[in-house]
Design an enzyme around this catalytic site. Structure first.
Site, mmCIF file in Angstrom:
data_model
loop_
_atom_site.group_PDB
_atom_site.id
_atom_site.type_symbol
_atom_site.label_atom_id
_atom_site.label_comp_id
_atom_site.label_asym_id
_atom_site.label_seq_id
_atom_site.Cartn_x
_atom_site.Cartn_y
_atom_site.Cartn_z
ATOM 1 N N GLY A 1 0.836 -1.196 0.000
ATOM 2 C CA GLY A 1 0.000 0.000 0.000
ATOM 3 C C GLY A 1 0.868 1.242 0.000
ATOM 4 O O GLY A 1 2.072 1.182 0.267
ATOM 5 N N GLY B 1 0.638 5.901 0.317
ATOM 6 C CA GLY B 1 -0.151 7.099 0.542
ATOM 7 C C GLY B 1 0.740 8.307 0.626
ATOM 8 O O GLY B 1 1.939 8.241 0.318
ATOM 9 N N GLY B 2 0.174 9.403 1.076
ATOM 10 C CA GLY B 2 0.922 10.638 1.098
ATOM 11 C C GLY B 2 2.069 10.651 2.083
ATOM 12 O O GLY B 2 2.998 11.442 1.941
ATOM 13 N N VAL C 1 4.096 0.975 2.368
ATOM 14 C CA VAL C 1 4.254 -0.283 3.090
ATOM 15 C C VAL C 1 4.608 -1.353 2.067
ATOM 16 O O VAL C 1 3.872 -1.575 1.101
ATOM 17 C CB VAL C 1 2.980 -0.677 3.863
ATOM 18 C CG1 VAL C 1 3.205 -2.001 4.594
ATOM 19 C CG2 VAL C 1 2.607 0.416 4.855
ATOM 20 N N VAL D 1 1.054 -10.959 8.248
ATOM 21 C CA VAL D 1 -0.078 -11.877 8.386
ATOM 22 C C VAL D 1 -0.788 -11.930 7.041
ATOM 23 O O VAL D 1 -1.282 -10.919 6.542
ATOM 24 C CB VAL D 1 -1.047 -11.399 9.489
ATOM 25 C CG1 VAL D 1 -2.230 -12.361 9.602
ATOM 26 C CG2 VAL D 1 -0.321 -11.302 10.824
ATOM 27 N N ASP E 1 -7.602 2.727 18.714
ATOM 28 C CA ASP E 1 -8.148 2.569 17.362
ATOM 29 C C ASP E 1 -8.427 1.095 17.064
ATOM 30 O O ASP E 1 -7.972 0.557 16.057
ATOM 31 C CB ASP E 1 -7.187 3.152 16.327
ATOM 32 C CG ASP E 1 -7.889 3.438 14.986
ATOM 33 O OD1 ASP E 1 -9.137 3.514 14.977
ATOM 34 O OD2 ASP E 1 -7.193 3.583 13.970
ATOM 35 N N PRO F 1 -12.349 -3.031 12.799
ATOM 36 C CA PRO F 1 -12.225 -4.229 11.956
ATOM 37 C C PRO F 1 -10.984 -4.227 11.063
ATOM 38 O O PRO F 1 -10.416 -5.285 10.802
ATOM 39 C CB PRO F 1 -13.508 -4.207 11.131
ATOM 40 C CG PRO F 1 -14.499 -3.488 11.992
ATOM 41 C CD PRO F 1 -13.707 -2.435 12.703
#
Length: 731
Positions: free
Chosen positions: A33, A35-36, A40, A105, A148, A151
């Site tokens: 993944g 993002g800004g 990862v 995982v 936090d 799910p």
């Protein structure tokens, strides 16, 4: 992407030309993944272990407070010791692009699984709740609040769920780096006190509220306060009752209790775990529905089939790759701690050797040996004994006429409290004249303080902390640790071999009492393994925190034909076990390990303790002729004979001082970051025995001495064997 939130697993994207091919020994296989704030990656060590490697952009790292936040995330994750929380396997908050790696995982998140396959059955929800509650109990025991729980932050594996993401975790009561009017968390899965940004009120009960939301979501497929605009969600969380339609009847009371508006009315995470485990049927079925299990299997297969990748541009120069943790194999070797001859450390440090005139030493310098110990908490007897051992060794060194420098002792009391441990460690690492640490006293203060010692590369020697997680080279943990005592796993195996050698047991019972879950689990698993080596089928039983139902379970074990009893638990439950077995007229061998060895068990169990066999990582100084001068010095200094752990701590302090003196090269300042490898390679003969270490810093010898309770005292017997009796007879 939130920089602290890993993406959903399974959707591996190829590396870009600008991506590095390695990060600090992790071979990068693809993107999980981006993002800004960063990327990862899926990484793999030289040993083949997969990890999720989070790398932040350099421009983010240059922002005010960013590194402090990132470092705090790493430390928070490292402080949590639970099989149900994803562990950190490496990190460098000070790199040009800070990075952190966690165990990978392959399964989906709870949110992904429920979206794809619908609500989970009741048994799955119960087991999910039990595991996440245990993870949160570990978070809270570490003095943290996750803040936090949702799910997307619970990953599903075949052997149970894993709690992830400590990016916004805080120490209890901490408000630094967080605006007082900022709502932190995920709407729909946050507590009323979070929704109203009542920062001072946010504590462990907020995580319990989120767990209640999580259980309701898993059971029904929808959040209990609905969906929609954030403002509407926050209002309903604070003012409305949750919609629990569809939650199984057996879970309703527990979920309602978790979702109480008043934080004080909610159960603790530990209490939730107990309630769920006591009421969950154990029918041996898979914990997840078949479609979810298939998804996990498919993703795991894809991870195993990953192809090699081409080198990309801008590769970061790799550090030495982490080594694989050694397997669960008994390492052969002699009992190096056994009584024997040779020059003692006391004699080696005392006097002028051959009597020749010693030249004047270089200009005196004063350096410091640090001590982190529990001096005021539950382990204060051990901690005070360890402090005395350090002081005696330092005093003996300072009495030398030829000493190249003078030593001081600096003590940091962690009180046996995990939440105080890191600060206690930093009080020592921040002093540049502290060259090495003796301690900590307990498992969990040791684990919580490791980030500070590893970061400073300051050598740490413990004589009492046997938690396996304290040394884990594959996870870049414990690189500064040297353990002068066996792990709980190995100590338990050695003790089991003693039972096999001294009794004719064919049906030993093992009771795992979960108040200290990591310790009891390590003991129970290792004992069962050791009995299995001899072809002996053990009778294992597990009881929840607080030893509930202990007497009933013991009666059932006796009725089932138990002929020897092994206690995998701590002193309070061992006291109850001793009394109950005595009342039942049980005459078989009764055995316990390190956390039962102490005055608490003798006093609490009284006559029922008589005949118990207890293993400990220490020797009685009275049995060691080599310890006579040490014992006399202790009597002179403190007016008593040395307590258990004093002699071993004296020995390892001498060992540390020897390496400091070698590194000082005639009086120059030693580089303290070089001392841990020197200690691990050293061989030492002290007043209590010999010490040699494995390359990873673990003790290579047996180190488990056996005592029998006789007339209200621990009577020393012998060292436990290093292998099964059958193997010992054949050598």
């Amino acid at each position: 992407m939130n920089a602290t939130t890993p993406p959903e697993p399974g959707a591996l994207q190829p590396l870009l030309p600008s991506d590095p091919s390695t990060i600090a020994g992790y071979r990068l296989l693809g993107r999980l993944g981006a993002g800004g704030m960063g990327v990862v990656y899926l990484g793999r060590t030289a040993a083949g272990e997969l990890a999720a490697v989070k790398v932040t952009h350099a421009d983010q790292a240059d922002q005010p407070d960013f590194r402090a936040r990132f470092r705090r995330e790493v430390e928070a994750a490292r402080r949590v010791s639970s099989p149900w929380a994803v562990p950190v396997t490496g990190a460098d908050p000070d790199a040009p692009e800070p990075w952190m790696a966690t165990a990978f995982v392959a399964g989906p998140s709870l949110g992904e699984a429920v979206t794809a396959y619908g609500p989970l059955p009741e048994r799955s929800v119960r087991l999910l709740g039990w595991s996440v509650a245990r993870a949160l109990a570990a978070v809270h025991a570490a003095g943290l609040v996750h803040r936090d729980v949702k799910p997307g932050n619970v990953l599903l594996a075949v052997d149970g769920p894993r709690l992830i993401d400590f990016g916004i975790a805080r120490s209890t009561g901490e408000t630094a780096l967080t605006a007082t009017d900022m709502v932190v968390g995920t709407p729909g899965f946050l507590a009323p006190e979070q929704a109203e940004a009542r920062t001072d009120a946010i504590g462990p009960p907020a995580d319990v509220f989120a767990l209640g939301c999580l259980l309701a979501y898993a059971a029904t497929g929808r959040p209990p306060f609905g969906t929609g605009a954030v403002d509407a969600l926050m209002y309903r969380t604070v003012h409305d009752e949750p919609d629990l339609t569809g939650v199984p009847e057996g879970l309703l009371d527990l979920v309602r209790a978790c979702l109480a508006k008043d934080p004080a009315a909610r159960p603790t995470a530990a209490e939730i775990g107990v309630r769920l485990v006591e009421d969950t049927p154990r029918d041996g079925a898979e914990w997840l529905p078949a479609p979810v299990v298939r998804t996990i299997a498919e993703r795991s297969a894809r991870m195993l089939a990953l192809p090699e990748i081409d080198t990309t541009e801008g590769a970061t120069a790799p550090a030495a790759p982490p080594k694989s943790r050694r397997g669960f194999l008994l390492l052969a070797g002699g009992a190096a701690l056994a009584a024997g001859g040779g020059v003692t450390a006391w004699a080696a440090l005392g006097g002028d050797g051959d009597g020749k005139k010693t030249p004047p030493p270089p200009r005196a310098r004063r350096w410091t040996i640090g001590v982190q110990a529990d001096l005021t908490g539950p382990g204060k007897d051990i901690g005070r004994a360890q402090e005395r051992g350090v002081r005696l060794a330092v005093e003996r060194f300072n009495a030398r006429k030829d000493k190249p420098f003078t030593l001081d002792v600096k003590v940091s009391d962690d009180g046996g409290v995990r939440s105080r441990a890191l600060a206690a460690a930093r009080a020592l690492t921040g002093d540049r004249d502290v060259l090495g640490i003796i301690g900590p006293t307990s498992d969990y203060t040791g684990y919580a303080s490791l980030p500070a010692y590893d970061e400073a590369r300051l050598p740490v020697i413990t004589t009492s902390a046997g938690l396996n997680l304290l040394i884990n080279p594959a996870a870049s943990r414990g690189v500064s640790m040297v353990r002068a005592c066996p792990t709980h796993s190995y100590a338990s195996m050695f003790l089991t071999y003693y039972v096999e050698a001294k009794s004719r047991t064919v049906r030993p019972g093992i009771l795992q009492e979960r108040t200290d879950d990591s310790y009891s689990w390590q003991c129970a698993v290792s004992m069962k393994f050791a009995f299995g080596q001899a072809g002996i089928e053990a009778l294992p039983r597990v009881i929840p925190v607080g030893a509930k139902r202990l007497e009933k379970v013991l009666g059932e074990m006796v009725d089932a034909g138990m002929d020897a009893y092994v206690h995998a638990g701590i002193a309070p439950s061992a006291i109850r076990a001793a009394r109950e077995l005595d009342a039942l007229g049980f005459t078989g061998m009764r055995v316990a390990g390190q956390h039962v060895f102490g005055q608490e068990f003798l006093t609490g169990a009284g006559k029922a303790a008589e005949g118990w066999i207890v293993g400990a990582p220490v020797v009685d100084p009275a049995t060691r002729k080599e310890a006579a001068a040490f014992t006399a010095a202790h009597r002179k200094a403190y007016g008593t004979d040395p307590a258990f752990y004093t002699g071993e701590t004296y020995d390892v302090t001498n060992l540390l001082v020897e390496q400091v003196e070698k590194a000082a090269k005639g009086g120059g300042r030693p580089d303290r970051t070089t001392l841990a490898p020197l200690l691990r390679a050293a061989k030492s003969q002290g007043v209590m025995g010999g010490y040699t270490f494995e390359e990873d810093g673990n003790l290579s010898a047996v180190g488990t001495f056996v005592y029998a309770v006789e007339n209200g005292r621990f009577k020393p017997l012998e060292f436990a064997p290093a292998g099964p009796p059958a193997k010992a007879e054949g050598t």
